[in-house]
Design a protein around this motif. Structure first.
Motif, mmCIF file in Angstrom:
data_model
loop_
_atom_site.group_PDB
_atom_site.id
_atom_site.type_symbol
_atom_site.label_atom_id
_atom_site.label_comp_id
_atom_site.label_asym_id
_atom_site.label_seq_id
_atom_site.Cartn_x
_atom_site.Cartn_y
_atom_site.Cartn_z
ATOM 1 N N TRP A 54 0.805 -1.217 0.000
ATOM 2 C CA TRP A 54 0.000 0.000 0.000
ATOM 3 C C TRP A 54 0.840 1.271 0.000
ATOM 4 C CZ3 TRP A 54 -4.841 0.168 -1.355
ATOM 5 C CH2 TRP A 54 -5.641 -0.968 -1.194
ATOM 6 N N LYS A 70 0.507 3.812 -5.873
ATOM 7 C CA LYS A 70 -0.669 3.777 -6.756
ATOM 8 C C LYS A 70 -0.968 2.367 -7.268
ATOM 9 C CE LYS A 70 -0.860 8.323 -8.893
ATOM 10 N NZ LYS A 70 -0.736 9.010 -10.173
ATOM 11 N N PHE A 73 -3.588 0.500 -5.312
ATOM 12 C CA PHE A 73 -4.950 1.009 -5.479
ATOM 13 C C PHE A 73 -5.536 0.559 -6.825
ATOM 14 C CE2 PHE A 73 -3.149 3.639 -2.219
ATOM 15 C CZ PHE A 73 -4.192 3.783 -1.322
ATOM 16 N N TYR A 74 -4.709 0.548 -7.871
ATOM 17 C CA TYR A 74 -5.196 0.081 -9.166
ATOM 18 C C TYR A 74 -5.439 -1.425 -9.170
ATOM 19 C CZ TYR A 74 -4.746 4.652 -11.260
ATOM 20 O OH TYR A 74 -4.930 5.980 -11.559
ATOM 21 N N SER A 75 -4.663 -2.172 -8.414
ATOM 22 C CA SER A 75 -4.901 -3.617 -8.299
ATOM 23 C C SER A 75 -6.245 -3.877 -7.633
ATOM 24 C CB SER A 75 -3.793 -4.290 -7.491
ATOM 25 O OG SER A 75 -2.577 -4.211 -8.159
ATOM 26 N N LEU A 76 -6.517 -3.129 -6.571
ATOM 27 C CA LEU A 76 -7.802 -3.282 -5.893
ATOM 28 C C LEU A 76 -8.942 -2.852 -6.805
ATOM 29 C CD1 LEU A 76 -9.324 -4.004 -3.289
ATOM 30 C CD2 LEU A 76 -9.053 -1.625 -2.599
ATOM 31 N N LYS A 77 -8.748 -1.776 -7.540
ATOM 32 C CA LYS A 77 -9.778 -1.303 -8.467
ATOM 33 C C LYS A 77 -10.080 -2.358 -9.526
ATOM 34 C CE LYS A 77 -10.844 2.264 -11.876
ATOM 35 N NZ LYS A 77 -11.257 1.337 -12.910
ATOM 36 N N GLU A 78 -9.053 -2.987 -10.078
ATOM 37 C CA GLU A 78 -9.260 -4.046 -11.073
ATOM 38 C C GLU A 78 -10.111 -5.167 -10.507
ATOM 39 O OE1 GLU A 78 -5.880 -5.814 -13.053
ATOM 40 O OE2 GLU A 78 -5.018 -3.820 -13.360
ATOM 41 N N TRP A 79 -9.806 -5.554 -9.274
ATOM 42 C CA TRP A 79 -10.557 -6.634 -8.636
ATOM 43 C C TRP A 79 -12.012 -6.211 -8.444
ATOM 44 C CZ3 TRP A 79 -13.030 -7.288 -3.864
ATOM 45 C CH2 TRP A 79 -13.364 -8.608 -3.553
ATOM 46 N N LEU A 80 -12.232 -4.969 -7.994
ATOM 47 C CA LEU A 80 -13.586 -4.474 -7.756
ATOM 48 C C LEU A 80 -14.368 -4.257 -9.052
ATOM 49 C CD1 LEU A 80 -12.947 -1.883 -4.917
ATOM 50 C CD2 LEU A 80 -14.245 -4.003 -4.733
ATOM 51 N N ASP A 81 -13.669 -3.909 -10.128
ATOM 52 C CA ASP A 81 -14.345 -3.643 -11.408
ATOM 53 C C ASP A 81 -15.242 -4.797 -11.833
ATOM 54 O OD1 ASP A 81 -13.561 -1.071 -11.862
ATOM 55 O OD2 ASP A 81 -11.919 -1.583 -13.218
ATOM 56 N N TRP A 86 -17.625 -0.074 -12.880
ATOM 57 C CA TRP A 86 -17.435 1.351 -12.564
ATOM 58 C C TRP A 86 -18.194 2.284 -13.499
ATOM 59 C CZ3 TRP A 86 -14.847 2.916 -8.276
ATOM 60 C CH2 TRP A 86 -14.136 1.929 -7.613
#
Length: 176
Positions: A54, A70, A73-81, A86
């Protein structure tokens, strides 16, 4: 991914991330923010945040600065996508489950997963399209009924008459 979740599992670590969101801070500045926990505890939280990806620590002479990474955060965003799509879904129609837009189009045949998701989310848009019958109680309901049957005990019927023919009675709550 497991390491990322481990990193944000503690509220102190999430607060450290919030502090670093504004600007990089040295370890002393971060410590000053946490008067109720020891310096060693803050250092352990910083170490775990660094190990989980992190934050990064930058050594400048005797000072150590923490700053956000960063990539995490982008890894987490990919997982959440995969779950949130989004920007495509409105929060107004949040039913607590994710029906993909292509999973059901009005007039298309209903599949078991779509009916199950509609029942679990109590989606009123499916009322009249099918009924869920609970084997353990002998009752059938609308998908939007407030009853919470165990999914393993539910059978779906496309018409009210089908449910009645199979020995189920209408729910007194939702009156299907």
């Amino acid at each position: 991914m497991e390491e990322l979740f481990k990193g944000v599992a503690d509220p102190v670590r999430r607060e450290i991330l919030s502090l670093l969101r504004l600007q990089p801070l040295n370890v002393n500045q971060i410590n000053e923010h946490f008067g109720d926990i020891s310096r060693q505890a803050v250092s352990k939280h910083l170490q775990l945040l660094e190990e989980s990806g992190w934050i990064k620590i930058y050594q400048a002479g005797r000072e150590r600065y923490g700053y956000l990474n960063k990539t995490a955060f982008y890894s987490l965003k990919e997982w959440l996508d995969a779950y949130l799509q989004w920007g495509e879904q409105s929060l107004e129609n949040d039913h607590g489950v994710f029906l993909e837009p292509t999973a059901y189009e009005k007039g298309a045949p209903l599949t078991h997963p779509v009916m199950l998701q509609a029942m679990l989310s109590k989606d009123k848009e499916f009322d009249g399209l099918f009924y869920n019958a609970v084997r353990t109680t002998g009752i059938f309901c609308k998908p939007s009924c407030s009853a919470n049957p165990k999914p393993d005990n539910v059978t779906f019927y496309l018409t009210r008459d089908e449910a009645l023919k199979n020995g189920y009675r209408a729910c007194k709550r939702c009156k299907p």
